[in-house]
Every structure is written in structure tokens, then in C-alpha cells.
Design a protein around this motif. Structure first.
Motif, mmCIF file in Angstrom:
data_model
loop_
_atom_site.group_PDB
_atom_site.id
_atom_site.type_symbol
_atom_site.label_atom_id
_atom_site.label_comp_id
_atom_site.label_asym_id
_atom_site.label_seq_id
_atom_site.Cartn_x
_atom_site.Cartn_y
_atom_site.Cartn_z
ATOM 1 N N SER A 1 0.897 -1.004 -0.064
ATOM 2 C CA SER A 1 0.062 -0.068 -0.062
ATOM 3 C C SER A 1 0.820 1.238 -0.049
ATOM 4 O O SER A 1 2.037 1.166 0.403
ATOM 5 N N ASP A 2 0.315 2.448 -0.439
ATOM 6 C CA ASP A 2 1.229 3.615 -0.484
ATOM 7 C C ASP A 2 0.432 4.819 -0.046
ATOM 8 O O ASP A 2 -0.038 5.235 0.949
ATOM 9 N N CYS A 3 -0.565 5.284 -1.020
ATOM 10 C CA CYS A 3 -1.581 6.276 -0.667
ATOM 11 C C CYS A 3 -2.666 6.108 0.194
ATOM 12 O O CYS A 3 -3.050 6.834 0.793
ATOM 13 N N ARG A 4 -3.196 4.988 -0.071
ATOM 14 C CA ARG A 4 -4.353 4.382 0.699
ATOM 15 C C ARG A 4 -5.662 5.511 0.098
ATOM 16 O O ARG A 4 -6.462 5.773 1.001
ATOM 17 N N GLU A 5 -5.663 5.988 -0.879
ATOM 18 C CA GLU A 5 -6.627 6.926 -1.321
ATOM 19 C C GLU A 5 -6.795 6.682 -2.842
ATOM 20 O O GLU A 5 -7.473 7.579 -3.387
ATOM 21 N N GLY A 6 -6.502 5.485 -3.146
ATOM 22 C CA GLY A 6 -7.074 5.113 -4.605
ATOM 23 C C GLY A 6 -6.278 5.780 -5.843
ATOM 24 O O GLY A 6 -6.809 5.899 -6.794
ATOM 25 N N ILE A 7 -5.020 6.129 -5.402
ATOM 26 C CA ILE A 7 -4.217 6.795 -6.374
ATOM 27 C C ILE A 7 -2.860 6.070 -6.876
ATOM 28 O O ILE A 7 -2.782 6.236 -8.113
ATOM 29 N N CYS A 8 -2.569 5.356 -6.230
ATOM 30 C CA CYS A 8 -1.316 4.649 -6.518
ATOM 31 C C CYS A 8 -1.156 3.336 -7.034
ATOM 32 O O CYS A 8 -0.366 3.050 -7.829
ATOM 33 N N GLY A 9 -2.364 2.671 -6.700
ATOM 34 C CA GLY A 9 -2.253 1.448 -7.592
ATOM 35 C C GLY A 9 -1.669 0.243 -6.916
ATOM 36 O O GLY A 9 -1.448 -0.830 -7.443
ATOM 37 N N MET A 10 -1.188 0.487 -5.636
ATOM 38 C CA MET A 10 -0.492 -0.281 -4.705
ATOM 39 C C MET A 10 -1.181 -1.586 -4.310
ATOM 40 O O MET A 10 -0.700 -2.742 -4.167
ATOM 41 N N CYS A 11 -2.401 -1.366 -3.888
ATOM 42 C CA CYS A 11 -2.937 -2.380 -2.914
ATOM 43 C C CYS A 11 -3.682 -3.290 -4.095
ATOM 44 O O CYS A 11 -4.844 -3.334 -3.802
ATOM 45 N N ILE B 1 -4.648 3.645 -12.649
ATOM 46 C CA ILE B 1 -3.553 3.809 -11.676
ATOM 47 C C ILE B 1 -2.535 2.692 -11.827
ATOM 48 O O ILE B 1 -1.655 2.646 -10.691
ATOM 49 N N CYS C 1 -8.109 -0.154 -1.044
ATOM 50 C CA CYS C 1 -7.587 0.456 0.224
ATOM 51 C C CYS C 1 -8.662 1.597 0.547
ATOM 52 O O CYS C 1 -8.844 2.329 1.626
ATOM 53 N N ALA D 1 -10.800 1.053 -5.157
ATOM 54 C CA ALA D 1 -9.680 0.220 -4.897
ATOM 55 C C ALA D 1 -9.657 -0.542 -3.531
ATOM 56 O O ALA D 1 -10.426 -0.080 -2.465
HETATM 57 S S1 FES Z 1 -2.968 2.176 -1.329
HETATM 58 FE FE1 FES Z 1 -2.922 3.514 -3.300
HETATM 59 S S2 FES Z 1 -4.323 2.944 -4.658
HETATM 60 FE FE2 FES Z 1 -4.770 1.570 -2.775
#
Ligand code: FES
Ligand code: SF4
Length: 248
Positions: free
Chosen positions: A56-66, A160, A84, A82
Motif C-alpha cells: 500500500s502507499d497512498c491509501r486514497e485510490g491513487i497509487c495502485g499499490m493495494c 492507476i 484501500c 480500490a
Molecule cells: S494504496 Fe494507493 S491505490 Fe490503494
């Protein structure tokens, strides 16, 4: 709320993986899915056990990590959301939740729920650059962009790069991702100079990475947290065909 979690655990890329069961207690309905996993991990750490690895990174639906497959669906199946941004209130209290990593040949699992998605970075790199004249910043209105092209490009640029489209596809196809990345530049006048080269190189890299072909099941569009439209795949196929005709 309380839940029983069945979570895929994998020590490293060469070890055999297995599902392990963990309780998730005292979950607040407004917690996000990742916050719920944080609470489970705090409990594991307090007991001296290995926490569950997840991205996870942004936890705002922006980075695409989750990148989580929840109950068999990438990102959990809540439309346009997403993992997150998925809240625990959407799950039935007392239920069992199964959590797995993305599974695709081109996305090897590194540990537990963490996958290596650098194949996407290499596809972006293959897309290359756009041409821009040097000198002073051009006047904002010097290069008119038709409104429908600007809007379609913005829709494509919302991708993302999470990889849910690949994870859910029975062919592990990356067509929705690649189509979004090709289109958001090819649609704009600034991206037209390298249009043919871009689409050919990105599609070739996609194939070289081992992603499957698209058979238009539409599962990618259904799970995409940014609701990228399947129509971008048709647009990319048109661009690709024209580029091939021009001697690609
Ligand atoms: S943690 Fe960044 S999009 Fe889900
Ligand atoms: S197209 Fe959608 S599902 Fe696929 S990588 Fe982009 S945002 Fe994620």
C-alpha cells in the motif's frame, strides 16, 4: 465486527504457499480493508509472529499499490473502488474473508500478498516519449485540443496501474491497462508525433512480458477501480492496425 480471515502466506518466491486462518476482532465498520489488516498485523507482531506482507502507499485510490484479491475478486468487487478504499461495513459481520495476491505469470508473487508488477513499468518505458519544442512555454491556446479528445484522454489517464484487470482476467491479459496508457497520449495532439511507434512498442512489450490475449469477457472493466472503459481496447486495436499498415 469480527471476521475470520483466510490469507495466502508465502515466505519467499521459491517457497510453497498456503492459506492460514486468522481472527480479525474489534473491527470498526468504517475501517478500510487495509486498516483492518493493520490491526491484524499489530496483533501478530504483539504475539511475536510474522506480520502479513501486503502493498500500500497512498491509501486514497491513487497509487495502485493495494493489490488484493478479496473473496475471489480483484479489489473485492465494489464498483470503482480500490482495496484501500473498501470499507469493512460492506462485509457481513462474522463472515469468512479470503485474501490472495494477484495471480498472473507476469506478476510473480514476492511474499504473502505482495506481487512484482515491474512488467507494467517496462511497458510504460517501451511507450517512450512525446515530442516537445524547446524554448519558452507555449501560449495555452496555441495548440487547440478538441473537447471530446481531452475528455477521453483524461478518462484514460485515470488508470492507476494497479493490475486488477490482469488479475481478474482468465487470460491474464493486460490489454485494458495498455490501452489506457496508449490512448491517453495518442488522443492528444502532443502525443500524435510518436503515435504509431508508441502503440507498436507497448503492445510488443506487453506480449514479451507474458500477458495473455484479450477475449473481451469484460471482467477487467468490471473490477477496474477507475472504471476504464473497454472501448479503449477497441481504440488501441485500431491504432495498432493502422500502425501496422503504415509499415510497423
Ligand atoms: S494504496 Fe494507493 S491505490 Fe490503494
Ligand atoms: S485499467 Fe484499471 S484495473 Fe487495469 S491497471 Fe488501470 S486502473 Fe488498474
Amino acid at each position: 465486527m469480527t471476521f475470520t480471515l483466510r490469507i495466502w502466506r508465502l515466505k519467499n518466491a521459491s517457497a510453497p504457499g498456503r492459506f492460514e486462518t486468522y481472527p480479525a476482532k474489534d473491527v470498526i465498520p468504517d475501517m478500510s480493508f487495509l486498516e483492518m489488516l493493520d490491526v491484524v498485523n499489530e496483533d501478530l507482531i504483539a504475539r511475536g509472529e510474522e506480520p502479513i506482507a501486503f502493498d500500500s502507499d497512498c491509501r486514497e485510490g491513487i497509487c495502485g499499490m493495494c493489490s488484493l484479491v478479496i473473496n475471489g475478486v480483484a479489489h473485492g468487487g465494489h464498483r470503482g473502488t480500490a482495496a484501500c478504499q473498501l470499507h469493512m461495513r460492506h462485509f457481513r459481520d462474522g463472515s469468512t474473508i479470503t485474501i490472495e495476491p494477484w495471480r498472473a505469470r507476469a506478476f510473480p508473487v514476492v511474499k504473502d500478498l505482495v506481487t512484482n508488477r515491474s512488467a507494467f513499468d517496462r511497458i510504460i518505458q517501451a511507450g517512450g516519449f512525446i515530442s516537445a519544442n524547446t524554448g519558452g512555454a507555449p501560449d495555452g491556446n496555441a495548440l487547440p485540443v478538441p473537447k471530446d479528445a481531452a475528455e477521453a484522454s483524461m478518462d484514460a489517464a485515470a488508470c492507476i496501474g494497479c493490475g486488477a484487470c490482469v488479475a481478474v482476467c482468465k487470460n491474464a491479459s493486460a490489454m485494458l491497462f495498455v490501452a489506457a496508457k496508449v490512448s491517453h497520449l495518442n488522443l492528444l495532439p502532443q502525443g500524435k508525433a510518436e503515435k504509431e511507434r508508441r502503440v507498436l512498442n507497448m503492445v510488443r512489450q506487453m506480449d514479451a512480458e507474458g500477458f495473455g490475449n484479450c477475449t473481451v469477457t469484460g471482467s477487467c472493466e468490471a473490477v477496474c477501480p477507475k472504471e476504464i472503459s473497454l472501448s479503449f481496447i477497441a481504440r488501441m486495436n485500431r491504432d495498432y492496425g493502422l500502425a501496422m499498415l503504415k509499415g510497423g
